[in-house]
Design a protein around this motif. Structure first.
Motif, PDB file in Angstrom:
ATOM      1  N   LYS A  20      15.480   0.350   1.653  1.00 37.78           N
ATOM      2  CA  LYS A  20      14.134   0.726   1.203  1.00 37.78           C
ATOM      3  C   LYS A  20      14.068   2.239   0.984  1.00 37.78           C
ATOM      4  N   ARG A  28      12.498   3.899  10.885  1.00 42.01           N
ATOM      5  CA  ARG A  28      11.846   3.757  12.190  1.00 42.01           C
ATOM      6  C   ARG A  28      12.728   2.999  13.174  1.00 42.01           C
ATOM      7  N   VAL A  86     -11.181  -0.252   2.277  1.00 42.13           N
ATOM      8  CA  VAL A  86     -11.211   0.018   0.838  1.00 42.13           C
ATOM      9  C   VAL A  86     -12.569  -0.356   0.233  1.00 42.13           C
ATOM     10  N   VAL A 145       0.843  -1.202   0.000  1.00 41.83           N
ATOM     11  CA  VAL A 145       0.000   0.000   0.000  1.00 41.83           C
ATOM     12  C   VAL A 145       0.879   1.254   0.000  1.00 41.83           C
ATOM     13  N   GLY A 171      11.666   0.543   7.520  1.00 43.57           N
ATOM     14  CA  GLY A 171      12.554  -0.092   8.492  1.00 43.57           C
ATOM     15  C   GLY A 171      13.979  -0.246   7.997  1.00 43.57           C
TER      16      GLY A 171
END
Ligand SMILES: NC(=O)c1ccc[n+]([C@@H]2O[C@H](COP(=O)([O-])OP(=O)(O)OC[C@H]3O[C@@H](n4cnc5c(N)ncnc54)[C@H](OP(=O)(O)O)[C@@H]3O)[C@@H](O)[C@H]2O)c1
Length: 351
Positions: free
Chosen positions: A182, A198, A278, A158, A178
């Motif tokens: 990424k 994080r 959704v 998402v 994390g």
């Protein structure tokens, strides 16, 4: 059907602490009986999603999963047989079924796929996650040009789409993930303005520095401690989009009392906090899919998919996802798309 069997991944036991491979079992059963209002599906692709872990410990929008039940999943599947007024045999559809080769589901619940696009994309951009990103950001978050948007789980199925929807709407987008790897992908490939980890000890300071004018929209997929950190950074009239609570799923502890200072922040900053499913927006899915397709075709929006092969790869994929080791949309291909026609004919002979 006498000579065709159905392989399934079922819950072997409720996880104790974090989910592990021993919580799943691969079983062989009969192909399910199809009731008159049902279609029999031969599944091609199944999804991997945090909800599958969440529902092992408590009810969600569906009842809690008990041992022996198949892991629920979005699927892309071929219709093998169905009622005369349903989709014709051979039609490839999207639906909700399970981690199994064959499923029987109500014909009214399956929906057509978007013509001319790869099958895997029907579970990512053109599936529930793409629609969640779209409606969560635009209709719940009501993002406006120039605003600062924070997305947690920002490299996930998402999240990597939600951040891009916000960028296309003209926002500055700050992603929380994390890992540094990424974050690099988000900044270099997906146009995120800033990213923070994080897991870093400096996370609260890093996030504050990245959101100097405050956070106008927080697209929250994580809940828990990250929400604690974001809440004091919210700008006046900010919106918190409650999409998911992944931080609370992979544990057998009950949810933490979070966030701290909730009422004070919400009241003094006139915040709006809104959850959504959704499915709430299903009447508008068609228009959303057209816009998502246009953004992808014009190169404004990139899709990341991680496809693993074989039904028995699904448990390890979910364990990896919950450990933060997936990027983009995680999908398991349980049979090759090539040869659909021939396999279907063989199947019909046995029905
Ligand atoms: N409301 C709706 O209708 C709707 C629809 C679809 C999905 N969702 C929700 O949206 C969320 C994202 O789903 P997805 O399929 O896109 O999954 P995903 O983001 O691809 O995968 C989950 C990610 O959560 C992060 N995570 C894991 N443990 C965490 C923890 N303790 N604290 C914070 N982050 C943690 C990890 O990323 P990092 O390690 O990089 O942080 C992991 O990659 C889920 O909560 C899901 O239930 C809601």
């Amino acid at each position: 059907v006498s000579n065709v069997m159905n392989q399934q991944i079922v819950l072997a036991q409720s996880p104790s602490g974090r989910v592990t491979l021993s919580d799943f079992a691969l079983v062989t059963t009969e192909v399910p009986f199809r009731a008159a209002d049902q279609v029999l599906l031969r599944n091609i692709l199944v999804s991997v999603a945090p909800h599958q872990r969440a529902v092992m410990q408590e009810p969600t929008f569906r009842p809690r999963l008990v041992a022996g039940e198949v892991i629920p999943s979005s699927v892309i599947a071929e219709v093998v047989a169905g009622p005369p007024d349903g989709p014709a045999p051979g039609t490839v559809i999207a639906g909700t079924a399970g981690w199994e080769e064959y499923s029987a589901v109500r014909a009214a619940t399956v929906r057509p796929i978007l013509a001319g696009r790869p099958l895997v994309r029907q579970l990512s951009l053109f599936g529930l996650n793409g629609l969640t990103a779209y409606f969560g950001m635009l209709q719940v978050g009501c993002v406006r040009p120039g605003e600062t948007v924070v997305v947690s789980g920002a490299a996930g199925g998402v999240g990597h789409l939600a951040g891009q929807v916000a960028r296309i709407a003209g926002a500055h987008v700050v992603g929380i993930t994390g890992s540094a790897e990424k974050n690099l992908i988000l900044e270099k490939k997906l146009g995120y303005t800033h990213t923070v980890s994080r897991r870093s000890a400096a996370f609260p300071d890093d996030l504050r520095a990245a959101c100097a004018d405050g956070v106008d929209v927080y697209f929250d997929t994580a809940g828990g401690p990250i929400l604690d950190v974001v809440l004091p950074l919210m700008a006046t009239h900010g919106r918190i989009v409650c999409c998911g609570e992944t931080s609370q799923y992979d544990t057998d502890q009950t949810s933490l009392p979070s966030p701290r200072g909730f009422s004070k922040s919400v009241i003094t900053k006139s915040l709006r906090i809104e959850g959504f499913l959704v499915m709430d927006f299903s009447p508008q899915w068609g228009d959303a899919l057209t816009r998502l397709r246009d953004w992808e075709e014009s190169g404004q929006l990139a899709v990341i998919e991680d496809v693993r092969d074989g039904l028995d790869a699904a448990p390890a994929a979910l364990v990896a996802m919950m450990a933060g080791k997936s990027v983009g949309q995680l999908v398991v291909r349980i049979r090759q798309e090539a040869g659909l026609q021939q396999k279907r004919e063989t199947m019909f002979e046995t029905l």
